[in-house]
Design an enzyme around this catalytic site. Structure first.
Site, PDB file in Angstrom:
ATOM      1  N   SER A 177       0.742  -0.019   1.449  1.00 40.39           N
ATOM      2  CA  SER A 177       1.895  -0.907   1.517  1.00 40.39           C
ATOM      3  C   SER A 177       1.476  -2.350   1.225  1.00 40.39           C
ATOM      4  O   SER A 177       0.977  -2.636   0.135  1.00 40.39           O
ATOM      5  CB  SER A 177       2.558  -0.752   2.885  1.00 40.39           C
ATOM      6  OG  SER A 177       3.859  -1.282   2.883  1.00 40.39           O
ATOM      7  N   ASP A 196      10.225   6.795  -1.902  1.00 39.16           N
ATOM      8  CA  ASP A 196       9.635   5.983  -0.838  1.00 39.16           C
ATOM      9  C   ASP A 196      10.667   4.944  -0.423  1.00 39.16           C
ATOM     10  O   ASP A 196      11.124   4.159  -1.262  1.00 39.16           O
ATOM     11  CB  ASP A 196       8.363   5.306  -1.367  1.00 39.16           C
ATOM     12  CG  ASP A 196       7.667   4.413  -0.342  1.00 39.16           C
ATOM     13  OD1 ASP A 196       8.298   4.004   0.653  1.00 39.16           O
ATOM     14  OD2 ASP A 196       6.482   4.115  -0.549  1.00 39.16           O
ATOM     15  N   HIS A 218       6.484   7.192   3.021  1.00 41.05           N
ATOM     16  CA  HIS A 218       5.774   5.937   2.777  1.00 41.05           C
ATOM     17  C   HIS A 218       4.348   6.108   3.267  1.00 41.05           C
ATOM     18  O   HIS A 218       4.133   6.392   4.439  1.00 41.05           O
ATOM     19  CB  HIS A 218       6.475   4.806   3.532  1.00 41.05           C
ATOM     20  CG  HIS A 218       5.891   3.458   3.300  1.00 41.05           C
ATOM     21  ND1 HIS A 218       5.791   2.900   2.052  1.00 41.05           N
ATOM     22  CD2 HIS A 218       5.371   2.546   4.162  1.00 41.05           C
ATOM     23  CE1 HIS A 218       5.257   1.697   2.152  1.00 41.05           C
ATOM     24  NE2 HIS A 218       4.976   1.466   3.422  1.00 41.05           N
TER      25      HIS A 218
END
Length: 516
Positions: free
Chosen positions: A233, A457, A485
């Site tokens: 991320s 996602d 995710h």
């Protein structure tokens, strides 16, 4: 009303980080205890006179004293310059944790540094999940090393509040009401003033470009000529910025669930919202396969049904054996939003929603919400690491009034996920402004970089990973045809095999590879 209840819930849920997936992994593997936090972690301190840094070479030559801090792990603290343009000046602490490689000398390949995202999540704590993320072959080959970025956790913290002190922004705002629009401005300005007072000059030096320089110091102090790295991320943005800054020092970089570094804040928020809408629609479709599914097949109608259940629980909470003994509307909203990160939670969410629909019990939903609570949420300063880093990474091109309109547009776009999307609005008022430009990152001359992404996602839409892989001169995209995710580490055996092969040999997957 929806804005109010969602803002109340957002304090309990991770909306833009990898933490839901990471916590699910971390709960399986407790190899060591938490890094000891220092009570005065927010202070800026000068380098000790006996070992002061005159040059960056001195920083990269400082001794690193690893000491056991759990059954299997070691910890250490290093000093880095507060401002890399003033190396002899003040320093900040960077906390590190290491899980040593288990293989023999012939198997060992050095260190892999990890970052869980956020921004504001703890790389130190992510090391405790290494046994659930990496295969045995990778753990044989690499020391797994995590560090808390400046401003975060056990490193020198951004400090805004003291224990027991009230947060002036911890209230409900209806941004359709002009009085609340002004209250938001006043409250967030007051919070910013506290952050400046407590954090001092650190607040101007927690941007990702500076953290990338810290990451290079970590690389040097680990004795590595090139960086091997796994970032999830926000950690993909850190990895990409590192590659742009130090392309000749890139080893094997895995960037999982990527942020598009070229996007501005307003586009990030609107595209992320579309990602949540897409994944929720997929969840609703799968829910229809379960006889007990309490949601209608139409995704918009399903959003409205969830909000009706939220209203009902606000009026009359259900008993629960988890958390505080009851499930209210804000907790239901948090659980539904958090479950979008992690498709493995969906069967339990369907069961929990059926219990709520029947009015019998809130335990299952409450337990899902427990798993989605931010790591470090017991730390009074943890919530402020996110804006401190985020707001200095993204130039705010909107006025306050324009940012208010952007929030309202997001509310109109999604009944369930739009309300409370106030990150841009808060950044407009943040006291430390960004001095960077959001542009594509090419990392010209870097070794091959692997970008990993789920096709659906919610938090970092697949298009962002496609874009980053295209921007990077040596980027290669690996796609997982699924939801969620953060992919690497137990979601897809195919993805795990491909990433393991890359980490162990440097071999990239073929162009266009899709895993199921």
């Amino acid at each position: 009303m929806r804005t109010e209840r969602v803002l109340r819930a957002r304090a309990r849920v991770v909306v833009a980080t990898v933490a839901t997936a990471v916590l699910a992994l971390a709960s399986c593997t407790p190899p060591g205890g938490p890094y000891p936090r220092e009570a005065d972690a927010g202070g800026i301190e000068d380098a000790p006179a006996a070992s002061g840094f005159a040059t960056l070479a001195d920083v990269e030559a400082q001794p690193v004293e690893w000491a056991p801090c759990g059954k299997y792990v070691d910890c250490a603290t290093i000093l880095v310059p507060l401002d890399y343009e003033d190396v002899p000046g003040e320093t900040v602490r960077i906390a590190m944790k290491r899980l040593p490689a288990t293989g023999d000398d012939e198997q060992r390949q050095g260190s892999v540094v990890v970052n869980p995202g956020g921004p504001g999540e703890s790389g130190v704590d992510l090391v405790d999940a290494a046994g659930s993320i990496f295969s045995g072959d990778v753990l044989d080959a690499y020391d797994v090393v995590g560090f808390d970025p400046r401003g975060v956790g056990a490193s020198t913290q951004v400090r805004c509040l003291e224990p027991g002190e009230d947060d002036p922004t911890a209230r409900l705002y209806d941004l359709r009401d002009e009085r609340d629009v002004e209250r938001f401005r006043v409250d967030h300005t007051a919070l910013g003033e506290l952050c400046v007072e407590r954090s001092g000059p650190l607040l101007d030096h927690v941007d990702t470009a500076t953290t990338a320089r810290d990451l290079d110091v970590v690389r040097a102090l680990l004795g590595e000529e090139r960086l091997t790295y796994l970032g999830y991320s926000y950690g993909t943005l850190l990895g990409a910025v590192y590659a742009e800054t130090f392309p000749d020092r890139v080893g094997r970089l895995v960037l999982d669930s990527a942020v598009d570094p070229a996007l501005g804040y307003a586009d990030l928020q609107s595209e992320q919202l579309a990602g949540f809408e897409q994944v929720f629609a997929t969840f609703v479709g799968q829910c229809q396969d379960v006889a007990a599914c309490p949601l209608p097949a139409d995704a918009d109608a399903a959003q409205e049904r969830v909000l009706e259940l939220v209203d009902a629980l606000d009026a009359d909470p259900l008993p629960s054996d988890a958390q505080d003994g009851e499930l209210d509307g804000g907790e239901l909203w948090s659980a539904v939003t958090g479950a979008m990160y992690w498709a493995a939670d969906w069967p339990a969410l369907v069961t929990g929603l059926a219990d709520v629909e029947a009015g019998t019990d809130g335990t299952v939903v409450d337990e899902i919400g427990d798993a989605g609570v931010m790591a470090g949420s017991d730390d009074v300063n943890h919530p402020f690491a996110f804006p401190a880093i985020d707001c200095t990474d993204y130039p705010m091109t909107s006025t306050y009034e324009q940012a208010v309109e952007n929030v309202r547009a997001l509310e109109d776009a999604s009944a369930l996920f739009g309300p409370g999307s106030v990150a841009e609005l808060a950044c407009v008022l943040w006291p430390a402004a960004a001095d960077v430009e959001r542009v594509p990152i090419t990392a010209s001359g870097a070794a091959p970089i692997l970008v990993v992404s789920a096709l659906r996602d919610p938090a970092t839409p697949h298009a962002w990973s496609v874009s980053l892989a295209d921007q990077l001169e040596s980027g290669r995209l690996l796609t997982y045809d699924g939801e969620g995710h953060a992919v690497y580490g137990g979601v897809s055996p195919c993805v795990d095999r491909v990433v393991d092969t890359y980490l162990l040999t440097g071999e990239l997957p073929a162009e266009g590879t899709i895993c199921d």
